[in-house]
Motif scaffolding. Structure first.
Motif, mmCIF file in Angstrom:
data_model
loop_
_atom_site.group_PDB
_atom_site.id
_atom_site.type_symbol
_atom_site.label_atom_id
_atom_site.label_comp_id
_atom_site.label_asym_id
_atom_site.label_seq_id
_atom_site.Cartn_x
_atom_site.Cartn_y
_atom_site.Cartn_z
ATOM 1 N N ARG A 3 -4.053 58.917 -5.366
ATOM 2 C CA ARG A 3 -2.736 59.130 -5.028
ATOM 3 C C ARG A 3 -2.336 57.873 -4.348
ATOM 4 N N GLU A 4 -2.260 56.893 -5.056
ATOM 5 C CA GLU A 4 -1.872 55.524 -4.709
ATOM 6 C C GLU A 4 -0.555 55.020 -5.393
ATOM 7 N N VAL A 5 0.412 54.277 -4.722
ATOM 8 C CA VAL A 5 1.569 53.905 -5.331
ATOM 9 C C VAL A 5 2.155 52.682 -4.527
ATOM 10 N N ILE A 6 2.629 51.889 -5.360
ATOM 11 C CA ILE A 6 3.254 50.634 -4.950
ATOM 12 C C ILE A 6 4.910 50.832 -4.946
ATOM 13 N N VAL A 7 5.619 50.370 -3.936
ATOM 14 C CA VAL A 7 6.912 50.568 -3.872
ATOM 15 C C VAL A 7 7.519 48.962 -3.656
ATOM 16 N N VAL A 8 8.435 48.515 -4.678
ATOM 17 C CA VAL A 8 8.840 47.408 -4.602
ATOM 18 C C VAL A 8 10.217 47.422 -3.948
ATOM 19 N N GLY A 9 10.396 46.642 -2.975
ATOM 20 C CA GLY A 9 11.678 46.441 -2.186
ATOM 21 C C GLY A 9 11.720 47.242 -1.047
ATOM 22 N N ALA A 10 11.884 46.655 0.011
ATOM 23 C CA ALA A 10 11.928 47.277 1.350
ATOM 24 C C ALA A 10 13.258 47.379 2.128
ATOM 25 N N GLY A 11 14.365 47.712 1.253
ATOM 26 C CA GLY A 11 15.563 48.027 1.818
ATOM 27 C C GLY A 11 15.712 49.543 2.224
ATOM 28 N N VAL A 15 12.092 51.836 1.717
ATOM 29 C CA VAL A 15 11.420 52.154 2.915
ATOM 30 C C VAL A 15 11.455 53.718 3.088
ATOM 31 N N SER A 16 12.458 54.203 2.881
ATOM 32 C CA SER A 16 12.807 55.755 2.725
ATOM 33 C C SER A 16 11.683 56.383 1.573
ATOM 34 N N THR A 17 11.537 55.705 0.832
ATOM 35 C CA THR A 17 10.814 56.418 -0.485
ATOM 36 C C THR A 17 9.293 56.445 -0.174
ATOM 37 N N ALA A 18 8.879 55.110 0.417
ATOM 38 C CA ALA A 18 7.562 54.745 0.966
ATOM 39 C C ALA A 18 7.308 55.773 1.766
ATOM 40 N N LEU A 19 8.148 55.915 3.064
ATOM 41 C CA LEU A 19 7.791 57.069 4.087
ATOM 42 C C LEU A 19 7.551 58.283 3.514
ATOM 43 N N GLN A 20 8.518 58.811 2.722
ATOM 44 C CA GLN A 20 8.519 60.127 2.142
ATOM 45 C C GLN A 20 7.172 60.489 1.519
ATOM 46 N N VAL A 197 26.058 55.627 9.786
ATOM 47 C CA VAL A 197 24.785 54.980 10.316
ATOM 48 C C VAL A 197 25.474 54.083 10.965
ATOM 49 N N LEU A 198 25.336 53.748 12.207
ATOM 50 C CA LEU A 198 26.035 52.792 13.123
ATOM 51 C C LEU A 198 25.189 51.376 12.910
ATOM 52 N N ASP A 199 24.193 51.446 12.389
ATOM 53 C CA ASP A 199 23.410 50.159 12.217
ATOM 54 C C ASP A 199 22.299 50.342 11.191
ATOM 55 N N PRO A 200 22.810 50.128 9.932
ATOM 56 C CA PRO A 200 21.961 50.154 8.787
ATOM 57 C C PRO A 200 20.435 49.508 8.687
ATOM 58 N N HIS A 201 20.598 47.967 9.412
ATOM 59 C CA HIS A 201 19.217 47.452 9.258
ATOM 60 C C HIS A 201 18.456 48.093 10.610
ATOM 61 N N ALA A 202 19.036 48.573 11.636
ATOM 62 C CA ALA A 202 18.013 49.138 12.642
ATOM 63 C C ALA A 202 17.523 50.447 12.285
ATOM 64 N N LEU A 203 18.126 51.065 11.404
ATOM 65 C CA LEU A 203 17.562 52.282 10.956
ATOM 66 C C LEU A 203 16.608 52.223 9.824
ATOM 67 N N LEU A 208 10.575 51.905 9.072
ATOM 68 C CA LEU A 208 9.345 51.089 8.660
ATOM 69 C C LEU A 208 8.363 51.076 9.813
ATOM 70 N N ASP A 209 8.879 51.085 11.184
ATOM 71 C CA ASP A 209 8.093 51.180 12.306
ATOM 72 C C ASP A 209 7.412 52.370 12.312
ATOM 73 N N TYR A 210 7.714 53.453 11.736
ATOM 74 C CA TYR A 210 6.941 54.828 11.734
ATOM 75 C C TYR A 210 6.342 54.706 10.815
ATOM 76 N N PHE A 211 6.265 53.956 9.563
ATOM 77 C CA PHE A 211 5.547 53.831 8.266
ATOM 78 C C PHE A 211 4.339 53.174 8.561
ATOM 79 N N TRP A 212 4.744 51.876 9.170
ATOM 80 C CA TRP A 212 3.577 50.583 9.174
ATOM 81 C C TRP A 212 2.418 51.049 10.008
ATOM 82 N N PRO A 213 2.441 51.642 11.009
ATOM 83 C CA PRO A 213 1.195 52.031 11.870
ATOM 84 C C PRO A 213 0.195 53.000 10.976
#
Length: 241
Positions: A3-11, A15-20, A197-203, A208-213
């Protein structure tokens, strides 16, 4: 089974897709050529649009088509050298945008949109980012009566079939909501459900910060290396939740 996958693009979408996927037990490798959320997601409007249950249709009005064909519209940009290759895809896009066909497609598309608020709020709670959301929807303002009537027809259909919530405002109602707005407008629609969303980049970065660790699985790669990495079967992430 792997169950491995590559997600191309970290907008925000990538990021939402990768995290889900990660939350569902997948091992995810997220790739981008630059920092997360530094392109479209850095400066977009920042709306989670619960009312957007219809995919964007190919324009039917000749004037609108000519406006886009000029290649000066902010909504559409294209390279003229690509037009010969785009002829058949454009024709399919136009055919699928016929009103009845478009409504059939919306029934499937709406399945993705219908739970977008709940999904984002759940992930934002995990990522500590709920403060970046502002409820209250948004106002869609119309100068001309014909465009307002067309949007209201679509709004009634969305309400009946997809549970979309809205209120209609006349010119006086708009002035009361937004003092100083130009007078003499045809009216507007208050779409009640969307989140701002008050700051799309911050979101994007919070997700990503939750996904990365959970795995060292975000890589900055130049585009020419994506294909080579994919061919080599690289899916280096080993972390999941």
């Amino acid at each position: 089974m792997s169950r491995e996958v590559i997600v191309v693009g970290a907008g925000i979408v990538g990021v939402s897709t990768a995290l889900q996927l990660q939350l569902r037990g997948w091992q995810v490798l997220l790739l981008d050529r630059q920092g997360a959320g530094e392109r479209t997601s850095f400066g977009n409007a920042g709306l989670i649009q619960r009312e957007a249950v219809f995919p964007h249709a190919f324009p039917r009005a000749l004037g609108t088509i000519l406006h886009y064909a000029s290649n000066r519209a902010t909504e559409v940009r294209y390279q003229s050298s690509m037009l010969p290759r785009l002829g058949f895809p454009f024709w399919k896009y136009w055919w699928n945008s016929q009103p009845e066909r478009h409504r059939q497609i919306a029934r499937h598309y709406a399945a993705l949109i219908g739970h977008c608020l709940e999904d984002h709020l759940a992930v934002a709670a995990l990522a500590g980012a709920t403060h970046l959301f502002r409820p209250g929807g948004y106002l869609q303002v119309h100068r001309h009566r014909h465009s307002l009537e067309a949007e209201l027809e679509a709004a009634r259909y969305k309400e009946e079939h997809f549970g979309v919530e809205y209120t209609v405002l006349d010119d006086a109602g708009l002035q009361a909501r937004v003092p100083g707005l130009q007078a003499g407008l045809a009216g507007g629609i208050h779409w009640q459900q969307p989140l701002a969303v008050l700051d799309p980049h911050a979101l994007t970065l919070a997700y990503l910060d939750y996904f990365w660790p959970r795995a060292a699985n975000f890589a900055l790669l130049p585009p020419q290396r994506w294909k080579r990495k994919a061919r080599a079967g690289v899916c280096a992430a080993r972390g999941s939740v």
